[in-house]
Write a protein that holds these residues in place. Sequence first.
Motif, short mmCIF file in Angstrom:
data_model
loop_
_atom_site.label_atom_id
_atom_site.label_comp_id
_atom_site.label_asym_id
_atom_site.label_seq_id
_atom_site.Cartn_x
_atom_site.Cartn_y
_atom_site.Cartn_z
N VAL A 123 0.90 4.95 1.40
CA VAL A 123 0.25 5.57 2.57
C VAL A 123 0.75 7.01 2.73
O VAL A 123 1.95 7.28 2.62
N TYR A 142 0.83 -1.20 0.00
CA TYR A 142 0.00 0.00 0.00
C TYR A 142 0.87 1.25 0.00
O TYR A 142 1.92 1.30 0.65
N HIS A 169 -7.62 -0.65 0.67
CA HIS A 169 -7.01 0.49 1.37
C HIS A 169 -6.18 0.10 2.59
O HIS A 169 -5.62 0.96 3.25
N LEU A 174 -3.40 2.33 9.28
CA LEU A 174 -2.45 2.96 8.36
C LEU A 174 -2.75 4.45 8.18
O LEU A 174 -1.86 5.23 7.82
N GLU A 175 -3.98 4.83 8.43
CA GLU A 175 -4.35 6.24 8.24
C GLU A 175 -3.86 7.13 9.38
O GLU A 175 -3.97 8.35 9.30
N SER A 213 -4.66 5.94 2.24
CA SER A 213 -3.87 4.77 1.84
C SER A 213 -4.59 4.07 0.69
O SER A 213 -5.83 4.08 0.61
#
Length: 309
Positions: free
Chosen positions: A70, A68, A193, A198-199, A77
């Motif tokens: 990010v 991904y 996503h 990850l955000e 992401s």
Amino acid sequence: MIMQKIWLTGLDWDDELPESLACEIRQWYIELSDLNKIKVQRCIQIEQEGELHVFVDASSDAYGTVVYSVKPQLSWSNIVAAKGKVAPLKSQSIPRMELLAAVLGLTLTLIICSALKIDISHCTFWSDSMNVLYWIHSQSRKYKTFVANRIGFIHEHTSPSQWRYVPTKENPADMTSRGIPVNDLAESVQWWHGPKFLEYGPEFWPENKFQLHEAGKIEMKRNSMNSSFIDVNTDSDFRLDPAQYSDWNHLLRISAWVHRFIDNCQVAKHERRLSPELSIHELQQAEFQIIRTAQAECFSVEYPCLLKG
């Protein structure tokens, strides 16, 4: 995976398939018509602040990886690429399969980094295998050839600190190793996503943990396995005297630095040496060694009996 199952049955090309396999194939054909529901966002914009996060996973049937892009500052992401492979016909243990997944993830990431002009140091790798993470945070020479070669490849291109633990339920690469119906894949937010964490920043990431389980200990060389026991000889063995230190933390950290020095002295110049900060794993190993020494001294009769099995 279905084709592999067919090969393993030993059927000839014109033999009728068992009903269980025939059902799997019919279901696979039915799902082909749903592939037009899959929409892949092809545009990938990697700015200077962008990162790559790589997830790997394996099962007894297959192993795979998904990568991904990010941008934490934008809470954004998106999938970049994924790859899966069926398990080798020669049976492998699950920890070995998970190590193959880690190597596949790194190989795919190197290709992506080359294409997008990203430094590999800006990548974070995630696995739900504590055995593999333990191997990566150790020195490759402690293990048998299969594991040692692959850990050596991982150490050649990445730092152990780049490899982190992710719980299985938050690992999107699980879909590459176990499969997923097309309709579910099209609607899977986690696949397209990545996991929600990850955000956000690293403070919201899963706790990084790794330990060697019984299945992973099988891969250790015999002399490395025996090192969990030590022979006590007060005249010849070097060890730090706890009475000389004012507190436990002081003794523990100095012991860890001594072990670091000894380990680095045994590594060739062209190999990756450990530096600069002590890892949690090194502190744990130093603690275990101090405890082992104390046990060996206090249980002088029992300890040789344990060595002899």
